[in-house]
Write an enzyme that holds these catalytic residues in place. Structure first.
Site, PDB file in Angstrom:
ATOM      1  N   LYS A   1      48.527  61.047  31.724  1.00 56.93           N
ATOM      2  CA  LYS A   1      48.971  61.661  30.348  1.00 56.93           C
ATOM      3  C   LYS A   1      48.021  62.415  29.623  1.00 56.93           C
ATOM      4  O   LYS A   1      46.817  62.014  29.882  1.00 56.93           O
ATOM      5  CB  LYS A   1      50.260  61.032  29.768  1.00 56.93           C
ATOM      6  CG  LYS A   1      49.664  59.672  29.087  1.00 56.93           C
ATOM      7  CD  LYS A   1      50.540  59.155  28.231  1.00 56.93           C
ATOM      8  CE  LYS A   1      51.947  58.895  28.730  1.00 56.93           C
ATOM      9  NZ  LYS A   1      52.953  58.136  28.018  1.00 56.93           N
TER      10      LYS A   1
ATOM     11  N   LYS B   1      57.769  62.994  34.953  1.00 55.81           N
ATOM     12  CA  LYS B   1      58.488  62.346  33.741  1.00 55.81           C
ATOM     13  C   LYS B   1      58.417  63.556  32.766  1.00 55.81           C
ATOM     14  O   LYS B   1      57.458  64.200  32.424  1.00 55.81           O
ATOM     15  CB  LYS B   1      57.393  61.269  33.414  1.00 55.81           C
ATOM     16  CG  LYS B   1      57.987  60.419  32.370  1.00 55.81           C
ATOM     17  CD  LYS B   1      57.413  59.003  32.547  1.00 55.81           C
ATOM     18  CE  LYS B   1      56.022  58.970  31.921  1.00 55.81           C
ATOM     19  NZ  LYS B   1      55.563  57.875  31.107  1.00 55.81           N
TER      20      LYS B   1
HETATM   21  O1  LIG Z   1      54.421  55.710  29.113  1.00 58.44           O
HETATM   22  C1  LIG Z   1      54.159  54.785  28.363  1.00 58.44           C
HETATM   23  C2  LIG Z   1      53.213  55.047  27.182  1.00 58.44           C
HETATM   24  O2  LIG Z   1      52.134  55.746  27.537  1.00 58.44           O
HETATM   25  C3  LIG Z   1      53.109  54.168  26.347  1.00 58.44           C
HETATM   26  O3  LIG Z   1      52.160  54.247  25.492  1.00 58.44           O
HETATM   27  P1  LIG Z   1      52.090  52.989  24.509  1.00 58.44           P
HETATM   28  O4  LIG Z   1      51.880  51.595  24.912  1.00 58.44           O
HETATM   29  O5  LIG Z   1      50.597  53.222  23.805  1.00 58.44           O
HETATM   30  O6  LIG Z   1      52.964  53.268  23.293  1.00 58.44           O
END
Ligand SMILES: O=C[C@H](O)COP(=O)(O)O
Length: 232
Positions: free
Chosen positions: A27, A85
């Site tokens: 991401k 996703k």
């Molecule tokens: O898909 C998962 C997310 O990137 C969660 O990120 P985070 O744990 O920093 O909220």
């Protein structure tokens, strides 16, 4: 429970893999909670771990643009993602969500029926004026997606557990299971949430900040991924 870790580059992907991630989720936090990264980053992440684990790629926090989202989903699939996703960010009605997810799923499955589509809603949907995630199991099943998820839309340190309690998340994951799909929970999860997560038993938990040492703008540490995997 499978562990999905969200790196932003190949170096972090290697740390996630070495620590024991089951799914490596590419991401780009600069573009939002489910911000999309570039096709060459998705490809280089896949190469960096020699395709040893499934790759997931987020395509963005989307408003109601089924065509744009379908094309982005195909782009992620062509770049090598096994899970594609999408975040239904500024999508407010059931009709809009169904149109988004049906077209994204068609776009991905026409390319390769083995790839999986993840429909993500947001636990803090009220503060971003988005669709209630409890509506997504039924809509996701109708659209043909594989996984229904919640994450937080605004990454300001507030956790999914601040917006949906254990009872609500148990109801959410049960509803997803009842329609034959996989469930995923994310959103500033912490080590201390593990007992509750074990009781809720989603199929997948998604994390970034927790394995960066609490600050998601820092970088993923293999030893924290390993610690998490062991505690799971
Ligand atoms: O898909 C998962 C997310 O990137 C969660 O990120 P985070 O744990 O920093 O909220």
């Amino acid at each position: 429970m499978k562990l999905l870790i969200s790196p932003i580059n190949p170096e972090e992907a290697i740390a996630a893999y070495e620590g024991g991630a089951d799914i490596v989720d590419v991401k780009n936090p600069k573009e939002g909670s489910l911000g999309a990264n570039f096709p060459w980053i998705i490809r280089s992440v896949k190469e960096s771990i020699n395709s040893a684990k499934p790759i997931s790629a987020t395509i963005g926090d989307f408003n109601f643009k089924p065509g744009t989202a379908s094309l982005a989903a195909l782009g992620a699939a062509v770049a090598g993602a096994d899970y594609i996703k999408v975040g239904l960010y500024d999508v407010q009605t059931e009709e809009q969500a169904l149109e988004m997810l049906t077209n994204i799923t068609r776009s991905v499955k026409d390319y390769n029926p083995d790839l999986k589509v993840v429909a993500s809603g947001y636990s803090d949907y009220e503060r971003i004026n988005s669709i209630n995630p409890h509506l997504l199991p039924a809509i996701g099943a109708k659209a043909g997606v594989d996984v229904v998820m919640v994450d937080t839309g605004i990454k300001d340190g507030r956790s999914t557990f601040e917006f949906m309690d254990e009872e609500e998340l148990t109801k959410f994951t049960s509803a997803i299971r009842a329609v034959g799909l996989e469930s995923a929970l994310a959103g500033t999860l912490k080590f201390e949430d593990l007992p509750m997560l074990k009781r809720i038993q989603p199929d997948i938990i998604g994390v970034r900040g927790m394995v960066c040492g609490g600050d998601r703008t820092s970088c993923i540490k293999a030893e924290l991924v390993d610690k998490l995997k062991n505690e799971m």
